[in-house]
Design an enzyme around this catalytic site. Structure first.
Site, PDB file in Angstrom:
ATOM      1  N   ASP A 126       0.894  -1.175   0.000  1.00 25.18           N
ATOM      2  CA  ASP A 126       0.000   0.000   0.000  1.00 25.18           C
ATOM      3  C   ASP A 126       0.930   1.223   0.000  1.00 25.18           C
ATOM      4  O   ASP A 126       1.002   1.966   0.951  1.00 25.18           O
ATOM      5  CB  ASP A 126      -0.930  -0.002   1.220  1.00 25.18           C
ATOM      6  CG  ASP A 126      -0.196   0.003   2.550  1.00 25.18           C
ATOM      7  OD1 ASP A 126       0.995  -0.399   2.586  1.00 25.18           O
ATOM      8  OD2 ASP A 126      -0.785   0.412   3.564  1.00 25.18           O
ATOM      9  N   HIS A 186       9.141  -0.319   9.637  1.00 24.00           N
ATOM     10  CA  HIS A 186       8.155  -1.391   9.466  1.00 24.00           C
ATOM     11  C   HIS A 186       8.466  -2.240   8.215  1.00 24.00           C
ATOM     12  O   HIS A 186       9.063  -3.308   8.302  1.00 24.00           O
ATOM     13  CB  HIS A 186       6.750  -0.800   9.344  1.00 24.00           C
ATOM     14  CG  HIS A 186       6.263  -0.069  10.563  1.00 24.00           C
ATOM     15  ND1 HIS A 186       6.185  -0.649  11.797  1.00 24.00           N
ATOM     16  CD2 HIS A 186       5.811   1.206  10.717  1.00 24.00           C
ATOM     17  CE1 HIS A 186       5.709   0.224  12.664  1.00 24.00           C
ATOM     18  NE2 HIS A 186       5.479   1.360  12.034  1.00 24.00           N
TER      19      HIS A 186
HETATM   20  O1  RIB Z   1       1.621  -0.511  10.899  1.00 21.42           O
HETATM   21  C1  RIB Z   1       2.619  -0.233   9.979  1.00 21.42           C
HETATM   22  C2  RIB Z   1       2.159  -0.540   8.580  1.00 21.42           C
HETATM   23  O2  RIB Z   1       1.048   0.275   8.238  1.00 21.42           O
HETATM   24  C3  RIB Z   1       3.188  -0.281   7.507  1.00 21.42           C
HETATM   25  O3  RIB Z   1       3.070  -1.242   6.504  1.00 21.42           O
HETATM   26  C4  RIB Z   1       2.793   1.068   6.979  1.00 21.42           C
HETATM   27  O4  RIB Z   1       3.229   1.289   5.660  1.00 21.42           O
HETATM   28  C5  RIB Z   1       1.302   1.003   7.060  1.00 21.42           C
HETATM   29  O5  RIB Z   1       0.799   0.308   5.953  1.00 21.42           O
HETATM   30 CA    CA Z   2       2.770  -0.505   4.218  1.00 25.83          CA
END
Ligand code: RIB
Ligand code: CA
Length: 327
Positions: free
Chosen positions: A9, A246
């Protein structure tokens, strides 16, 4: 060489993961599929196309647009102060002539799994909706892919969208439950480790000082996008010139699982209770035989090594580079 498909995303941290994958000599990116989350699936696809052009990886990377709502028809998007209006920190990357392919994300996933004959690794950095839709069409998918590595979830730590849930899992909890229980060789990289891994301004400065000439536009992009992302971390977490890591961490672990320590569990995701939606549920009962119903949840990671490796693909790592510069 690992053959990977990225399902994203495409926000700021997704973009770092994608750029890393496109530059790593250990990955061949078979394609990128997009999903709603940090923004809509079309915007994510547009970001991917621009990132592919920026990365100059030397081969074609198809992009397929995917789900714009959860399996239950809910669209939700991250507030603009996290990833900007365009998902990549309002950085304007040049447009490209490449267009998304004329195939849905879930069909593309199924086709690539078939073509790669058991060699495909899928890395999800957003909601698991596309993968769940692919499963609905082809229940034998878990036997056809080598592995799935997913950024998402919180196992023994609090969530980031509720006390119990992380954004990617919460955004389509039913899809995540399907994927957790489908029998994939699944590794989950969640907040237990991503919230303990940090990128700092010093990493960005090093990148800009030592980047390969051909990677200078990438370094410039990363610098601008992270300036936006650092500001989000400052106002929400009190972090100065730094962010947690992340999605790139999931990518790094897909490349080198030895970066992490894992707990094997039978797990699902709560999706019926509003309060606990997105919470990972586990069955701790004794299991006499390990099988693919168990998934690996990453509980520890070598953060220092991971972050060094993340930036190394854009940098000149030749010995003597520093001395040469001083002369
Ligand atoms: O919680 C972190 C995630 O949420 C990551 O993938 C960030 O890009 C959002 O999609
Ligand atoms: Ca993400």
């Amino acid at each position: 060489m690992k053959h990977i498909l990225i399902d994203a995303d495409t926000g700021i941290d997704d973009s770092l993961a994608i750029l890393y994958a496109l530059r790593s000599p250990n990955f061949y990116v078979e394609g990128i599929t997009t999903c709603f989350g940090n923004n809509c699936a079309e915007q994510s696809a547009d970001n991917c196309l621009r990132l592919i052009q920026l990365a100059k990886c030397g081969y074609d990377v198809p992009v397929a647009v995917g789900a714009n709502e959860s399996l239950d028809g809910v669209f939700g998007s991250a507030p603009a102060y996290i990833h900007g209006d365009n998902g990549i920190g309002n950085v304007e990357l040049p447009e490209t002539t490449q267009e998304p392919i004329n195939e849905t994300a879930c069909d593309f996933i199924i086709r690539k799994a078939q073509e790669l004959k058991g060699e495909l690794i899928i890395i999800t950095t957003g909601r698991m909706t596309n993968l769940a839709m692919a499963l609905e069409k082809d229940a034998s998918l878990p036997k056809k892919v080598k592995k799935v590595v997913a950024m998402g979830g919180c196992y023994k730590v609090p969530g980031n969208v509720s006390p119990y849930a992380e954004a990617n899992i919460h955004g389509d909890a039913r899809a995540a439950d399907m994927v957790f229980k489908a029998g994939f060789n699944l590794t989950v990289v969640g907040l237990d480790v991503t919230m303990k891994t940090f990128i700092t301004q010093a990493d960005v400065d090093n990148l800009c000082e030592y980047c390969l000439e051909e990677c200078r536009p990438i370094a410039e992009y990363i610098k601008k996008a992270l300036r936006f992302y650092f500001e989000f971390h400052r106002v929400t977490m009190g972090m100065a010139h730094a962010s947690v890591v992340h999605d790139p961490l999931a990518m790094l672990i897909a490349e080198d699982p030895s970066l992490g320590v894992y707990e094997m569990v039978r797990a699902g995701v709560e999706y019926q209770s509003e309060r606990f939606s997105g919470m990972i549920t586990t069955d701790d009962g004794f299991v006499p035989v390990l099988d693919r119903e168990e998934i690996a949840i990453c509980i520890q990671v070598d953060s220092v090594k991971a972050v060094r490796r993340l930036f190394s693909v854009f940098q000149n790592m030749e010995p003597g580079r520093y001395n040469k510069k001083k002369n």
